[in-house]
Design an enzyme around this catalytic site. Structure first.
Site, mmCIF file in Angstrom:
data_model
loop_
_atom_site.group_PDB
_atom_site.id
_atom_site.type_symbol
_atom_site.label_atom_id
_atom_site.label_comp_id
_atom_site.label_asym_id
_atom_site.label_seq_id
_atom_site.Cartn_x
_atom_site.Cartn_y
_atom_site.Cartn_z
ATOM 1 N N THR A 117 0.816 -1.217 0.000
ATOM 2 C CA THR A 117 0.000 0.000 0.000
ATOM 3 C C THR A 117 0.846 1.263 0.000
ATOM 4 O O THR A 117 1.942 1.293 0.571
ATOM 5 C CB THR A 117 -0.907 0.023 1.245
ATOM 6 N N TYR A 142 -2.128 0.133 9.945
ATOM 7 C CA TYR A 142 -2.362 -0.557 8.670
ATOM 8 C C TYR A 142 -1.125 -0.453 7.781
ATOM 9 O O TYR A 142 -0.579 -1.466 7.321
ATOM 10 C CB TYR A 142 -3.583 0.029 7.960
#
Length: 327
Positions: A117, A142
């Site tokens: 990501t 995350y």
């Protein structure tokens, strides 16, 4: 190619699954359906319903089948939830992923494509576009959980040939409406916009209008999910041909502010699109735009859906479909 695909019942994994099928590759899917949806798995595809940390079950699959590579998508993706419950993210996105990789290594599956990501970059020092060698300073658990998994692969290049793909903001749906984003608690801007467009919610909240950007709202690089899916197959070919580990950004290399995205939706859907300003969310970056020069240098890929109007429209058409079918 014969591919072991984790998270194939999820949003991005299911689109990659469609691409695999269309290109006539063999595939087996692993998904515990904790966040995925079984309706996104086409008929005839073998699904192993288990968590990626079930080493015994996955060992049995690897002993029974020979795979060319692992495509690993299974993971939690919600920034806000990761801030509230970081242990959940480190357990699943890092510890379980490493356990999966080690199980694969024991059974001679050493080629891995890892779904990472742009949250890995945090608030990057380069305010224009981000290259793959930008310092990683994730703002939330995350992003940090993905970085830790990247580090494991990069520190074990003697064991694995890996491609790390850092996604920017993935949006839209399969143009044939075979798959799209299904979520009861969505956090994606364009998903929420779609719900407003079809009447599932009254308005959208813009989290923060005091960023150091032209209109005060955060800026993101949006890539259509079907284009992202096609990157994976081209990256798989590159990996199997070269057996060289690498990292690639996945985006279009241009940014839109939250307000710009909403205004584009308003042009298409009119006054149905209502919004309000709310306070910033913890863990959100100000501006994330990809530099994709490296991707284009190494991977034989050209985008087909690089159009924000189209991205929004496919998302809304999918939302209409699942609203009508009550999925």
């Amino acid at each position: 190619m014969k591919i072991l695909l984790t998270g194939g019942a999820g949003y991005i994994g299911s689109h990659v699954l469609l691409s695999i099928i269309e290109n006539k590759h063999e595939v087996i899917v692993i998904d515990d359906l904790s966040t995925g949806n079984i309706d996104l798995i086409p008929k005839g595809i073998k699904l192993i319903n288990t968590n990626i940390n079930n080493s015994e079950k996955i060992s049995n699959i690897l002993m029974a089948e020979h795979f060319d590579l692992l495509l690993h998508f299974a993971g939690f993706i919600k920034v806000e939830e990761s801030v509230q419950n970081p242990d959940k993210y480190f357990k699943n996105n890092t510890d379980n992923a490493i356990e999966l990789f080690e199980t694969c290594y024991k059974h001679n599956l050493q080629n891995i494509i890892f779904s990472s990501t742009a949250a890995a970059y945090g608030n990057p020092s380069n305010n224009e576009s981000i290259t793959e060698d930008e310092t990683l300073t994730p703002l939330n658990p995350y992003g940090e959980s993905k970085v830790k998994t990247e580090e494991y692969l990069l520190n074990n290049k003697d064991k694995y040939n890996s491609i790390i793909l850092r996604y920017f903001n993935v949006a839209g749906a399969d143009p044939k409406l075979r798959s799209g984003l299904i979520s009861n608690t969505p956090t994606h801007l364009i998903k929420i916009l779609s719900e407003v467009a079809v009447g599932k919610r009254d308005k959208i909240s813009i989290y923060g209008n005091d960023y150091n950007t032209e209109d005060g709202t955060a800026i993101r690089d949006y890539i259509h999910v079907s284009d992202l899916a096609s990157i994976h197959l081209e990256a798989a070919k590159y990996l199997l041909e070269n057996k060289i580990s690498n990292i690639f950004n996945c985006g279009y290399g241009k940014g839109y502010s939250v307000l710009e995205v909403i205004n584009i939706a308003k042009k298409i859907y009119g006054e149905k699109i209502k919004f309000e300003y709310d306070k910033r969310r913890p863990g959100d970056a100000e501006k994330l735009i990809s530099n994709v020069d490296k991707l284009h240098q190494h991977i034989n890929w050209k985008p087909k859906f690089d159009n924000l109007d189209l991205i929004i429209q496919t998302a809304v058409e999918w939302e209409k479909k699942i609203h009508e079918e009550n999925i």
